[in-house]
Scaffold this motif. Structure first.
Motif, PDB file in Angstrom:
ATOM      1  N   ALA A  17       0.839  -1.194   0.000  1.00  9.77           N
ATOM      2  CA  ALA A  17       0.000   0.000   0.000  1.00  9.77           C
ATOM      3  C   ALA A  17       0.874   1.244   0.000  1.00  9.77           C
ATOM      4  N   LEU A  18       1.881   1.260   0.850  1.00  8.87           N
ATOM      5  CA  LEU A  18       2.792   2.408   0.957  1.00  8.87           C
ATOM      6  C   LEU A  18       4.235   1.960   0.814  1.00  8.87           C
ATOM      7  N   GLU A  19       5.001   2.730   0.066  1.00  8.16           N
ATOM      8  CA  GLU A  19       6.434   2.517  -0.050  1.00  8.16           C
ATOM      9  C   GLU A  19       7.122   3.862   0.109  1.00  8.16           C
ATOM     10  N   LEU A  20       7.961   3.970   1.121  1.00  4.79           N
ATOM     11  CA  LEU A  20       8.751   5.167   1.353  1.00  4.79           C
ATOM     12  C   LEU A  20      10.216   4.826   1.129  1.00  4.79           C
ATOM     13  N   ASP A  21      10.877   5.618   0.301  1.00  5.77           N
ATOM     14  CA  ASP A  21      12.287   5.395  -0.010  1.00  5.77           C
ATOM     15  C   ASP A  21      13.094   6.626   0.359  1.00  5.77           C
ATOM     16  N   SER A  37      12.759   4.773   5.213  1.00  3.16           N
ATOM     17  CA  SER A  37      12.405   3.794   4.193  1.00  3.16           C
ATOM     18  C   SER A  37      11.575   2.699   4.848  1.00  3.16           C
ATOM     19  N   MET A  38      10.404   2.443   4.289  1.00  2.00           N
ATOM     20  CA  MET A  38       9.543   1.385   4.838  1.00  2.00           C
ATOM     21  C   MET A  38       8.602   0.884   3.764  1.00  2.00           C
ATOM     22  N   ARG A  39       8.147  -0.335   3.947  1.00  5.71           N
ATOM     23  CA  ARG A  39       7.161  -0.969   3.088  1.00  5.71           C
ATOM     24  C   ARG A  39       6.000  -1.418   3.964  1.00  5.71           C
ATOM     25  N   ILE A  40       4.797  -1.039   3.581  1.00  2.00           N
ATOM     26  CA  ILE A  40       3.609  -1.445   4.322  1.00  2.00           C
ATOM     27  C   ILE A  40       2.650  -2.112   3.342  1.00  2.00           C
ATOM     28  N   PHE A  67       2.551  18.620   3.560  1.00  4.21           N
ATOM     29  CA  PHE A  67       3.711  19.209   2.916  1.00  4.21           C
ATOM     30  C   PHE A  67       4.537  18.076   2.310  1.00  4.21           C
ATOM     31  N   ASN A  68       5.286  18.407   1.270  1.00  5.40           N
ATOM     32  CA  ASN A  68       6.044  17.391   0.551  1.00  5.40           C
ATOM     33  C   ASN A  68       7.390  17.143   1.227  1.00  5.40           C
ATOM     34  N   PRO A  69       7.927  15.935   1.076  1.00  6.95           N
ATOM     35  CA  PRO A  69       9.265  15.681   1.609  1.00  6.95           C
ATOM     36  C   PRO A  69      10.307  16.495   0.850  1.00  6.95           C
ATOM     37  N   THR A  70      11.394  16.806   1.499  1.00  7.18           N
ATOM     38  CA  THR A  70      12.486  17.514   0.828  1.00  7.18           C
ATOM     39  C   THR A  70      13.435  16.543   0.138  1.00  7.18           C
ATOM     40  N   SER A  71      13.278  15.254   0.416  1.00  9.60           N
ATOM     41  CA  SER A  71      14.067  14.237  -0.281  1.00  9.60           C
ATOM     42  C   SER A  71      13.306  12.921  -0.248  1.00  9.60           C
ATOM     43  N   GLY A  72      13.644  12.032  -1.181  1.00  9.17           N
ATOM     44  CA  GLY A  72      13.030  10.708  -1.210  1.00  9.17           C
ATOM     45  C   GLY A  72      11.735  10.665  -1.997  1.00  9.17           C
ATOM     46  N   THR A  73      11.147   9.466  -2.055  1.00  2.59           N
ATOM     47  CA  THR A  73       9.909   9.253  -2.808  1.00  2.59           C
ATOM     48  C   THR A  73       8.901   8.483  -1.967  1.00  2.59           C
ATOM     49  N   THR A  82       4.646  11.506  -4.452  1.00  2.00           N
ATOM     50  CA  THR A  82       5.540  12.376  -3.679  1.00  2.00           C
ATOM     51  C   THR A  82       5.136  13.839  -3.761  1.00  2.00           C
ATOM     52  N   THR A  83       4.729  14.291  -4.935  1.00  2.00           N
ATOM     53  CA  THR A  83       4.421  15.710  -5.116  1.00  2.00           C
ATOM     54  C   THR A  83       2.929  15.964  -5.354  1.00  2.00           C
ATOM     55  N   LEU A  84       2.092  14.946  -5.209  1.00  2.00           N
ATOM     56  CA  LEU A  84       0.656  15.148  -5.423  1.00  2.00           C
ATOM     57  C   LEU A  84       0.057  16.001  -4.311  1.00  2.00           C
ATOM     58  N   ALA A  85      -0.956  16.798  -4.670  1.00  2.00           N
ATOM     59  CA  ALA A  85      -1.676  17.587  -3.673  1.00  2.00           C
ATOM     60  C   ALA A  85      -2.436  16.658  -2.737  1.00  2.00           C
ATOM     61  N   ALA A  86      -2.721  17.135  -1.540  1.00  2.00           N
ATOM     62  CA  ALA A  86      -3.403  16.315  -0.543  1.00  2.00           C
ATOM     63  C   ALA A  86      -4.743  15.795  -1.050  1.00  2.00           C
TER      64      ALA A  86
END
Length: 261
Positions: A17-21, A37-40, A67-73, A82-86
């Motif tokens: 569902a979620l992948e943070l890198d 970094s996590m996988r859910i 707000f968007n992260p300053t690094s990562g995806t 990563t850059t989509l509006a809420a």
């Protein structure tokens, strides 16, 4: 012992569902998040724990687009958000609750849930009153039942107890067939009886709806999660099952103050 983050569940699969890198967030010179970094998996129930200032709410805000992260995806069911509006993330099925209640106190419980269901439907701009066959109203009735507010469905939100308002927030997050929910300290300020009710509500959610819960109440967090990620100073430092986390001496030292009864 809880598993080290570097060796934990970081392998991408098609069922996440979620992948943070390598997600980071800075506020000027302040680093609030670093290298997350996590996988859910889809349908997974995850707790994210840590002391005040660990970065938990900042993590939620980056996932939801406040707000968007300053690094990562960040990917949601495989799509880079990563850059989509809420609001675009909401349309894709991502929901959240907040630490501080954000409710319309002059509406009734059922009206509040109905408007939430209507707001994510194709007919959200219609000015027509709901008909007896209105699908959004039927969904609202079902959600009110799921969060144990049947007896208060016609009560004004401002007259609800704090615990009932927290239940209503969960109801609003369930509007419109969510795919994943972020719960931000839902047990805050609840009595022991209300905490037990919250645990029952969360454990009874449909299995296909995954969630992350931030919670200071360990008894709640460990009873409604399958896996736990611990944060400290803006980083993930360990992960494991609820039993592993509860018995980990490093967790007890940093987060539990030397022990957990």
């Amino acid at each position: 012992m809880a598993t080290n983050v570097a060796a934990s569940r970081l392998q991408g699969t098609g069922a996440n569902a979620l992948e943070l890198d390598d997600v980071g967030r800075q506020f000027g010179a302040l680093t609030a998040l670093s290298g997350i970094s996590m996988r859910i998996a889809a349908g997974e129930r995850r707790a994210v724990l840590g002391s005040n200032g660990a970065g938990k709410t900042t993590l939620f805000n980056t996932i939801t687009g406040d707000f968007n992260p300053t690094s990562g995806t960040i990917r949601f069911f495989g799509e880079d958000i990563t850059t989509l509006a809420a609001y675009e993330r909401i349309r894709r099925g991502l929901r959240r609750t907040y630490q501080i209640s954000q409710l319309f106190t002059n509406l009734t419980v059922l009206e509040s849930v109905y408007l939430a269901c209507r707001g994510v439907s194709r007919r959200r701009f219609s000015l027509l009153r709901p008909s007896p066959s209105d699908g959004a109203m039927a969904q609202a009735e079902s959600i009110v039942h799921a969060v144990h507010l049947d007896d208060d469905r016609n009560a004004t939100v401002g007259m609800l107890s704090h615990g009932q308002q927290r239940q209503l927030e969960i109801a609003l997050a369930l509007a419109g067939a969510p795919r994943f929910i972020l719960f931000d300290e839902p047990a805050a300020g609840l009595s022991p009886t209300e905490r037990r009710d919250l645990i029952e509500i969360l454990n009874a959610l449909p299995k296909h709806i995954g969630y992350i819960i931030i919670e200071h109440d360990l008894d709640v967090a460990l009873r409604v999660s399958e896996y736990v990620s611990m944060m400290h100073n803006g980083r993930l430092f360990t992960e494991g099952t609820p039993e592993e986390i509860e018995n980990d001496p490093t967790v007890q030292e940093i987060y539990l103050g030397g022990g957990h009864g």
